[in-house]
Design a protein around this motif. Sequence first.
Motif, mmCIF file in Angstrom:
data_model
loop_
_atom_site.group_PDB
_atom_site.id
_atom_site.type_symbol
_atom_site.label_atom_id
_atom_site.label_comp_id
_atom_site.label_asym_id
_atom_site.label_seq_id
_atom_site.Cartn_x
_atom_site.Cartn_y
_atom_site.Cartn_z
ATOM 1 N N ILE A 141 -4.830 -8.656 -4.475
ATOM 2 C CA ILE A 141 -5.516 -8.896 -3.208
ATOM 3 C C ILE A 141 -5.243 -7.754 -2.231
ATOM 4 N N GLY A 142 -3.976 -7.318 -2.151
ATOM 5 C CA GLY A 142 -3.643 -6.190 -1.286
ATOM 6 C C GLY A 142 -4.402 -4.939 -1.665
ATOM 7 N N ALA A 143 -4.513 -4.690 -2.975
ATOM 8 C CA ALA A 143 -5.255 -3.523 -3.452
ATOM 9 C C ALA A 143 -6.737 -3.663 -3.135
ATOM 10 N N SER A 144 -7.281 -4.868 -3.316
ATOM 11 C CA SER A 144 -8.705 -5.104 -3.073
ATOM 12 C C SER A 144 -9.063 -4.884 -1.611
ATOM 13 N N ILE A 145 -8.239 -5.426 -0.736
ATOM 14 C CA ILE A 145 -8.496 -5.296 0.703
ATOM 15 C C ILE A 145 -8.464 -3.829 1.121
ATOM 16 N N SER A 146 -7.449 -3.117 0.664
ATOM 17 C CA SER A 146 -7.280 -1.725 1.104
ATOM 18 C C SER A 146 -8.364 -0.812 0.544
ATOM 19 N N ILE A 147 -8.747 -1.021 -0.695
ATOM 20 C CA ILE A 147 -9.745 -0.142 -1.303
ATOM 21 C C ILE A 147 -11.136 -0.398 -0.717
ATOM 22 N N GLY A 148 -11.381 -1.640 -0.274
ATOM 23 C CA GLY A 148 -12.682 -1.972 0.276
ATOM 24 C C GLY A 148 -12.833 -1.693 1.761
ATOM 25 N N LEU A 149 -11.737 -1.764 2.514
ATOM 26 C CA LEU A 149 -11.830 -1.671 3.973
ATOM 27 C C LEU A 149 -11.385 -0.335 4.553
ATOM 28 N N THR A 150 -10.823 0.549 3.742
ATOM 29 C CA THR A 150 -10.348 1.822 4.289
ATOM 30 C C THR A 150 -11.486 2.639 4.909
ATOM 31 N N THR A 151 -12.619 2.714 4.238
ATOM 32 C CA THR A 151 -13.755 3.479 4.783
ATOM 33 C C THR A 151 -14.315 2.852 6.057
ATOM 34 N N PRO A 152 -14.567 1.528 6.101
ATOM 35 C CA PRO A 152 -14.994 0.932 7.371
ATOM 36 C C PRO A 152 -13.979 1.141 8.494
ATOM 37 N N LEU A 153 -12.695 1.033 8.174
ATOM 38 C CA LEU A 153 -11.666 1.264 9.183
ATOM 39 C C LEU A 153 -11.681 2.712 9.666
ATOM 40 N N GLN A 154 -11.922 3.614 8.740
ATOM 41 C CA GLN A 154 -12.024 5.028 9.121
ATOM 42 C C GLN A 154 -13.096 5.214 10.190
#
Length: 260
Positions: A141-154
Motif C-alpha cells: 500500500i505504501g508503495a502504491s500510494i507513493s508511486i501513484g501520487l508523486t507526480t500529482p504532488l509534484q
Amino acid sequence: MINRNRLFLFALILAAFNLRPGITSVSPVLNGITEDLSMSSMSASLLTSIPLICFGFCSLFAGRLANRYQSEKIITFFIAFIGIATLLRVFSNSSTNLLITALFIGAGIGIVSPLLSGFIKSYFPENAASMIGIYSTSMVIGASISIGLTTPLQHMLNDSWKNGLAFWSIFALVALPLWFLVTKQAQKHTHKSSKKNRASLPLKNKEAWLLTCFVGLVILLFYCFAAWLPAIVEEKGETAAFGGLIGTITMLAQLPATLF
C-alpha cells in the motif's frame, strides 16, 4: 493487553509504510530528475540500485544491533533516519546529493525490515502468519500510494520533483509517535523476558542460502517493475501521471496475494 496489541499493530503498519516510498517514488519523476540534474542513464539507475545494495548489506547488521540495543529503539531510530533522508531530498541540487539520500534510505530500510519480522515473532507469536500478511500488505500500500501520487504532488508543490519526493517523509512523521510509545511498552516486556538469544548468520546452512536466493529473485522482480515501469510508460509517449497510475495498478494487483 488489548490496547498494547492495537498499539503494536498500528505501529507495525505505519513502519511498513516507510519501507518502499523512498525507492518507488523515484520512478514516476525519473525523467524530470535526469533532465534537471543532467544525469546519465547509468547514474539514474543508481537511484534505485543503490538502495537495494544497501538494503541487502545493512540487513546483515540488523541482528547485531538488536542484540546490543533494544530492537524497538533501533526500529524507531532508523524510521527517523529514513524520514530525515527522504526530507533532505528537497535540497537535492546535484546528482551526488540525491544519490546520498538513496544510500541512507536503503541503509535504513535494510535495518528496519528484518527487525520488524522479529518484532512480529516476539509480540504476535500465535498470529505470526496473518501479521506477516498485514505487514506485507502495508508495504505494498505504501508503495502504491507513493508511486501513484508523486507526480500529482509534484504539480501541487511548486511543480518540483524535489518536493514530490520529500513529501513521503510524512510517513515517518506519523509513525514515530507510536514507536516512542512502543519502545516504552517493550521495555516492560524485556524486563519480564529471559535473556536474548544471540543470532548468528547461518552461513553453512544450504536451505538458508536457497531461501536467500529465492527471496532475492522475488525482490529483484518487484523492484524491476517498481523502479522502471512508470518511466518506461512515460518514454512510450504517455504522461508521467499515467505512468504513475500504471505503477499503482501493478502494485495493487499484488494485494490479494500479500493478504493470503
